[in-house]
Design a protein around this motif. Structure first.
Motif, short mmCIF file in Angstrom:
data_model
loop_
_atom_site.label_atom_id
_atom_site.label_comp_id
_atom_site.label_asym_id
_atom_site.label_seq_id
_atom_site.Cartn_x
_atom_site.Cartn_y
_atom_site.Cartn_z
N LEU A 126 -2.57 29.68 101.18
CA LEU A 126 -3.42 29.05 100.16
C LEU A 126 -2.88 27.68 99.78
O LEU A 126 -1.66 27.46 99.74
CB LEU A 126 -3.48 29.91 98.90
N SER A 156 -1.45 36.72 101.97
CA SER A 156 -2.28 36.77 103.17
C SER A 156 -2.64 35.37 103.65
O SER A 156 -2.96 34.48 102.85
CB SER A 156 -3.57 37.56 102.89
N THR A 187 -6.79 34.31 103.29
CA THR A 187 -7.42 34.26 101.97
C THR A 187 -8.19 32.96 101.73
O THR A 187 -9.23 32.95 101.06
CB THR A 187 -6.37 34.44 100.86
N TYR A 222 -13.17 38.65 110.03
CA TYR A 222 -12.78 39.66 109.04
C TYR A 222 -13.25 41.06 109.38
O TYR A 222 -12.79 42.03 108.78
CB TYR A 222 -13.33 39.27 107.66
N ILE A 239 -5.37 40.48 100.85
CA ILE A 239 -6.23 39.34 100.51
C ILE A 239 -6.61 39.38 99.03
O ILE A 239 -6.52 38.37 98.32
CB ILE A 239 -7.50 39.35 101.39
N ARG A 240 -7.02 40.55 98.56
CA ARG A 240 -7.40 40.68 97.14
C ARG A 240 -6.21 40.40 96.24
O ARG A 240 -6.35 39.73 95.20
CB ARG A 240 -7.95 42.08 96.88
N THR A 276 -3.66 38.50 96.90
CA THR A 276 -3.38 37.06 96.95
C THR A 276 -4.34 36.30 96.04
O THR A 276 -3.93 35.36 95.35
CB THR A 276 -3.52 36.55 98.40
N LEU A 277 -5.60 36.70 96.03
CA LEU A 277 -6.58 36.05 95.14
C LEU A 277 -6.21 36.28 93.67
O LEU A 277 -6.27 35.35 92.85
CB LEU A 277 -7.98 36.60 95.42
N LEU A 318 -11.69 32.19 99.45
CA LEU A 318 -11.55 31.47 98.18
C LEU A 318 -12.41 30.22 98.18
O LEU A 318 -13.14 29.96 97.21
CB LEU A 318 -10.08 31.11 97.96
#
Length: 390
Positions: free
Chosen positions: A71, A2, A5, A158, A169-170, A172-173, A9
């Protein structure tokens, strides 16, 4: 991956950094009339927190942060937080930066993301961080306005995303954190982390908002009519979520993830998962230094770039903050640092100068960004460069 993100973060890790610094500054606080030049006072604590928040929530910085972008690498992010931590009169020993700040920040956020009941709740975790930060700067209306403005921009960006986009997003984290298994004493003592650095996830508590407690299977025919129900044991102790957390600037977030877990004063140490020791010695509660803090510390990575290193002559400028339990632990951690990664205490003045800008330009030149999307064509200004200009 995403492209939405990075803001979450950065803000969540920044919130965890402020929690840790506030806890350690309070622990080392000396009354103003008794403090020596190298000791902390309440005024110094507030000044450090205010300076970091001012840099972190600068309007132009947040606008750049919220642009769609991939990121950054772990090294680049680590460098950003090193700059952020030194945005005031504070200076940190490299061992403190490596083992007592960045590792704590990343593992705390990883645990919070793992525990999110639903992907969209990652945004509630961010709001909890910003709400708690406002509590740390409540006596500064200008800074409070900056944080509130950031909340409004987050809601605007968002608030229109779909559940699928939050899931990305989650994911990717979690991909960013997947190789980090650093043992943290506060998690070991609470028995939410195993000795190998992996977290213990609960099988109880509220289910995600809008879902039902597991244990029932419904079967339908081709007309959409329910024809049969089968119950099954789910093996947990689940309850229905009482209500949905607020996604407004002000409101009850309901979710507690992202709040300050360091409000209770207790030792905080991190340890790499490669060292084998008895778990009982890790979870032993004591005022004395945790025995694991005396083990050889395997540092994860060298911070990028070479900031100017000054040997103090006469009274030291600024203030020193030790994030270890004692000075002896910090000294031993520095001694066990590999020689190729070792260097003097980094001393950074609060004021920027031309030499620092030139050094930052050299550091940014080392970053390799392949297939950069067209919206980041002006990314030479970048978050790291912008931070140095603030």
């Amino acid at each position: 991956m995403s492209v939405r993100t990075l803001p979450l973060l950065f803000l969540n890790l920044g919130g965890e950094m402020l929690y840790i610094l506030d806890q350690r500054l309070r622990a080392q606080n000396i009354p103003g009339d008794k403090a020596r030049r190298d000791e902390w006072t309440e005024v110094d604590r507030k000044r450090v927190l205010h300076d970091i928040v001012l840099t972190m929530f600068n309007k132009s910085f947040i606008e750049e942060l919220l642009k769609p972008q991939e990121l950054y690498s772990k090294k680049a992010l680590r460098t950003i937080y090193d700059r952020l931590a030194h945005a005031s009169i504070m200076r940190l020993n490299q061992a403190s930066m490596d083992k007592q700040l960045y590792d704590l920040m990343t593992m705390a956020l990883k645990y919070q993301v793992l525990l999110c009941p639903r992907p969209k709740d990652v945004l509630l975790v961010t709001f909890n961080h910003l709400d708690t930060i406002k509590g740390l700067i409540q006596d500064n209306p200008a800074l409070l306005h900056l944080v509130d403005e950031t909340l409004r921009q987050l809601i605007e960006v968002y608030g229109r995303l779909s559940a699928g986009e939050f899931q990305l997003i989650r994911q990717t984290l979690l991909t960013f954190f997947q190789d980090l298994h650093i043992r943290v004493s506060i998690f070991l003592k609470d028995k939410v982390q195993n000795s190998n650095g992996r977290f213990v996830l609960p099988v109880s508590g509220p289910v995600p908002w809008g879902t039902e407690v597991p244990g029932l299977i419904r079967m339908f025919n081709n007309k959409g009519e329910e024809v049969r129900r089968v119950e099954f044991p789910h093996g947990g102790n689940y309850v229905t979520a009482p209500k949905e957390g607020s996604f407004e600037v002000y409101g009850d977030r309901v979710l507690k993830l992202g709040t300050n877990m360091y409000s209770v004063n207790r030792p905080m140490e991190t340890h790499t998962s490669g060292t084998s020791k008895n778990l009982a010695s890790q979870t032993q509660q004591s005022i004395a230094p945790n025995p694991l803090a005396k083990e050889e510390l395997n540092f994860l990575a060298k911070l990028m770039g070479g900031m100017e290193i000054k040997k103090p002559s006469g009274p030291e400028p600024g203030f020193r903050l030790n994030l270890f339990t004692t000075d002896e632990e910090e000294e031993k951690a520095a001694l066990t640092r590999p020689e190729e990664l070792s260097h003097e205490v980094v001393n950074i003045q609060a004021t920027q100068d031309q030499q620092r800008n030139q050094e930052l330009a050299r550091i940014m030149g080392e970053f390799e960004v392949m297939d950069q999307p067209r919206w980041s064509a002006s990314k030479g200004d970048d978050l790291l460069a912008m931070m140095d200009e603030l």
